[in-house]
Design a protein around this motif. Structure first.
Motif, PDB file in Angstrom:
ATOM      1  N   MET A  98      88.263  41.323  -7.768  1.00 16.50           N
ATOM      2  CA  MET A  98      87.067  42.096  -7.443  1.00 16.50           C
ATOM      3  C   MET A  98      86.390  42.610  -8.708  1.00 16.50           C
ATOM      4  SD  MET A  98      85.216  42.935  -4.941  1.00 16.50           S
ATOM      5  CE  MET A  98      83.922  44.070  -4.487  1.00 16.50           C
ATOM      6  N   ALA A  99      87.199  43.112  -9.652  1.00 17.89           N
ATOM      7  CA  ALA A  99      86.620  43.607 -10.908  1.00 17.89           C
ATOM      8  C   ALA A  99      85.966  42.474 -11.681  1.00 17.89           C
ATOM      9  CB  ALA A  99      87.707  44.268 -11.753  1.00 17.89           C
ATOM     10  N   LEU A 100      86.569  41.275 -11.632  1.00 18.29           N
ATOM     11  CA  LEU A 100      85.979  40.136 -12.335  1.00 18.29           C
ATOM     12  C   LEU A 100      84.637  39.757 -11.734  1.00 18.29           C
ATOM     13  CD1 LEU A 100      86.360  37.928 -14.492  1.00 18.29           C
ATOM     14  CD2 LEU A 100      87.493  36.553 -12.733  1.00 18.29           C
ATOM     15  N   LEU A 101      84.520  39.823 -10.412  1.00 19.22           N
ATOM     16  CA  LEU A 101      83.252  39.491  -9.765  1.00 19.22           C
ATOM     17  C   LEU A 101      82.167  40.508 -10.121  1.00 19.22           C
ATOM     18  CD1 LEU A 101      81.717  37.658  -7.827  1.00 19.22           C
ATOM     19  CD2 LEU A 101      82.548  39.058  -5.942  1.00 19.22           C
ATOM     20  N   LEU A 102      82.520  41.787 -10.149  1.00 22.35           N
ATOM     21  CA  LEU A 102      81.541  42.800 -10.554  1.00 22.35           C
ATOM     22  C   LEU A 102      81.097  42.605 -11.991  1.00 22.35           C
ATOM     23  CD1 LEU A 102      83.104  46.008  -8.918  1.00 22.35           C
ATOM     24  CD2 LEU A 102      81.169  44.632  -8.092  1.00 22.35           C
ATOM     25  N   LEU A 103      82.049  42.230 -12.851  1.00 21.57           N
ATOM     26  CA  LEU A 103      81.692  41.956 -14.242  1.00 21.57           C
ATOM     27  C   LEU A 103      80.753  40.754 -14.344  1.00 21.57           C
ATOM     28  CD1 LEU A 103      82.197  42.715 -17.212  1.00 21.57           C
ATOM     29  CD2 LEU A 103      84.145  41.142 -17.202  1.00 21.57           C
ATOM     30  N   ALA A 104      80.988  39.720 -13.498  1.00 20.63           N
ATOM     31  CA  ALA A 104      80.114  38.548 -13.505  1.00 20.63           C
ATOM     32  C   ALA A 104      78.707  38.898 -13.020  1.00 20.63           C
ATOM     33  CB  ALA A 104      80.721  37.457 -12.626  1.00 20.63           C
ATOM     34  N   LEU A 105      78.604  39.739 -11.992  1.00 21.04           N
ATOM     35  CA  LEU A 105      77.286  40.151 -11.507  1.00 21.04           C
ATOM     36  C   LEU A 105      76.528  40.935 -12.570  1.00 21.04           C
ATOM     37  CD1 LEU A 105      78.159  41.208  -7.845  1.00 21.04           C
ATOM     38  CD2 LEU A 105      76.897  39.185  -8.572  1.00 21.04           C
ATOM     39  N   ALA A 106      77.239  41.826 -13.270  1.00 23.77           N
ATOM     40  CA  ALA A 106      76.586  42.596 -14.340  1.00 23.77           C
ATOM     41  C   ALA A 106      76.116  41.679 -15.458  1.00 23.77           C
ATOM     42  CB  ALA A 106      77.556  43.656 -14.874  1.00 23.77           C
ATOM     43  N   ALA A 107      76.939  40.687 -15.821  1.00 32.57           N
ATOM     44  CA  ALA A 107      76.547  39.751 -16.874  1.00 32.57           C
ATOM     45  C   ALA A 107      75.346  38.919 -16.444  1.00 32.57           C
ATOM     46  CB  ALA A 107      77.729  38.847 -17.228  1.00 32.57           C
TER      47      ALA A 107
END
Length: 243
Positions: A1-10
């Motif tokens: 989940m944290a990786l997906l949020l990081l991808a959305l921010a990027a």
């Protein structure tokens, strides 16, 4: 989940850096979005049915990932959608083969997870990577020490995150893949007349059709002549008397 949020921010940062805007996301909506509801329904059936038959949960979870992967493949005109489809299919495959997502306890320890999968195993959802694991390299074996929530992720998770970031960044700018641009241009290009090849036959031209002729009036009834014949529209001759 944290990786997906990081991808959305990027993806958001990259989209704004290239002059994109969030309002452009609605200009070309994805197709067959009802498949998302189908995938969620399959997962809900697995969760509810696992109370009766526990192996149903990993099967329906894999079906959920496969359905989402098919949805991403149908929208492959977006940059990064192929990566998303590949990552989801890889996650679904390893879950189906092992009865749950294989997770490496060692990778979780290196990432800084407090409670590893070896200490708290969720039946039907995750399994511990060991010698009996099938395709262990597709499991969650990559540590990600993201400060809010450290975790171990799989190669499929990385592919999904990279694809989501690319799709968001390019959709904000309105860009398409090369194949989608060619199809869109062919659909809007006016149809051209066939050209004659050198030395080849001339293309057939449509022949003009003649307008219908107006109906001709019928001749009036004729009068009998001296010879007994009928002459149309003429009066009988009067014999001359000579002195």
């Amino acid at each position: 989940m944290a990786l997906l949020l990081l991808a959305l921010a990027a993806g958001l940062v990259a989209g704004y850096a290239r002059g994109g805007r969030l309002r452009r996301l609605g200009e070309r909506p994805p197709v067959r979005s009802r498949l998302i509801l189908t995938a969620l329904g399959a997962y809900a059936v697995g969760v509810a049915g696992s109370w009766v038959w526990e192996p149903l949960l990993p099967v329906m979870t894999a079906l959920c990932w496969f359905t989402l992967g098919f949805y991403a493949w149908l929208n492959r005109s977006y940059h990064g959608a192929r990566l998303v489809a590949l990552g989801l299919a890889a996650n679904g495959l390893v879950i189906l083969l092992n009865g749950g997502m294989p997770v490496s306890a060692d990778a979780q320890q290196r990432a800084g997870v407090e409670t590893t999968v070896a200490e708290h195993t969720e039946a039907g959802r995750v399994t511990v990577v060991d010698d009996t694991t099938r395709l262990p390299w597709l499991g969650k074996t990559i540590p990600v020490a993201f400060p809010p929530r450290p975790e171990a992720v799989s190669p499929g998770d990385l592919a999904v995150a990279a694809g989501v970031a690319a799709a968001l960044a390019t959709a904000m700018t309105g860009r398409r893949t090369a194949a989608a641009s060619v199809r869109a241009g062919a659909a809007t290009r006016p149809q051209q007349r066939p050209q004659r090849q050198p030395g080849g036959p001339r293309p057939a031209r449509p022949r003009p059709t003649a307008p219908p002729r107006p109906p001709q009036p019928e001749p009036s009834a004729g009068h009998a002549t001296m010879d007994g014949d009928a002459t149309a529209g003429t009066a009988p001759e009067t014999p001359r008397v000579t002195a």
